[in-house]
Design an enzyme around this catalytic site. Sequence first.
Site, PDB file in Angstrom:
ATOM      1  N   GLU A  18      -3.480   7.633  -4.145  1.00  0.00           N
ATOM      2  CA  GLU A  18      -3.401   6.357  -3.431  1.00  0.00           C
ATOM      3  C   GLU A  18      -3.225   5.204  -4.410  1.00  0.00           C
ATOM      4  OE1 GLU A  18      -5.987   4.660   0.141  1.00  0.00           O
ATOM      5  OE2 GLU A  18      -6.979   4.319  -1.771  1.00  0.00           O
ATOM      6  N   TYR A  31       0.861  -1.189   0.000  1.00  0.00           N
ATOM      7  CA  TYR A  31       0.000   0.000   0.000  1.00  0.00           C
ATOM      8  C   TYR A  31       0.888   1.226   0.000  1.00  0.00           C
ATOM      9  CZ  TYR A  31      -3.102   3.706   1.622  1.00  0.00           C
ATOM     10  OH  TYR A  31      -3.794   4.876   1.733  1.00  0.00           O
TER      11      TYR A  31
END
Length: 403
Positions: free
Chosen positions: A213, A125
């Site tokens: 993101e 992530y």
Amino acid sequence: MNLHEYQAKELLKKYNVPVQEGIPVDRADAAEEAYKNLKVQFGNNFAVVKAQIHAGGRGKGKIQGSEQRGVAVGKSAEEIKQIASNILGGTLVTIQTGPAGKLVNKVLVAQDVYYPGPNPVKEFYLSILLDRGRGQNVIMYSTEGGMDIEEVAHNTPDKIFKEWVHASGGLLPFQARKIAFNLGLKGEAFKNCVKFVTNLYNAYVGLDCSMLEINPLFKTSDEKIIAVDCKMNLDDNSLMRHPDLEALRDISEEDPTEVEAGKYNLNFVKLDGNVGCMVNGAGLAMATMDMIKLSGGEPANFLDVGGTANATTVEAGFRIILKDPKVKAILINIFGGIVRCDRVAQGVIDAYKSIGNIEVPIIVRLQGTNAEEAKKLIEESGLKVQSAILLSEAAALVNKAVA
């Protein structure tokens, strides 16, 4: 301004950020052709169909009335066509859309990146956003990718790393290497990750993003580092520098009332309460919403008309608020500093007469420049508008209206 995944990936490619390749389509037969093109290009029988909406949790979400998920894998042209047919035109409900869901107008047919090879694949992530407390951009990353970062933060906070970037210096080489090291990478994957993070940060700054993101950030079996998914939010205030990016806005993904408010330069956010409010100034708007809750109501919206409120903007605000059937009362709270209260009062009167048949109680609290003149205008108008000078008076009237 939010972008779709396929739009964000195209922008990242301009900054040499490797992404999972895909073809956006809006028809099932086009999805079949996209699959065939990807198969020729990458030589893989598998492909992924992803619903394109402005919300996360697509893989866990389902199309209303079926078991079809928003992200699905197929291994033939017929299967890809069927999946696309099941998703397109349906309403996808995810944890972020709420029960109403979002209509799917496009899907992205993307290459399969989970192909076998000499090394294991791995999901990470990574996101970049502004840390307002420090006044610096921060890169937040974790070895636990492919899942909700909130769950990771709650269950294993030690697996979340942060790297702050000084605005004047930009991302330094040692910081990019530190990120790759903390993700446990080595060899070719380490080098590719350093390049990826560096180019991604350049994209974040160059595109004036407010949030970027990548989840998952993916290491393939042949040690490549690519963005499998991408959520990108552009700073609306920067669009004057990027007229080409403004054209990427998808109004169908936004609340219609918020879109209409934008046409009049009104700062509007729809909420779920029963008291509509119209205020000048964000701070006063927040205080007004608190006052509504303390008086027994729930704010139905946030509406800041700014310091240049006039009859046109007031009428537009009225019309937008009245489109919400839940609204039982409207509170107008204006502090006359730059704006003159009597002009706002006249705007209220003009709007009331123009719209007509306003059945909900309207409470107007005007304080500041020409407040007394404004109160007199409202009282002499003969309209069913209740005026107040003190905030406590307005609160009492709101309480009475929603009781």
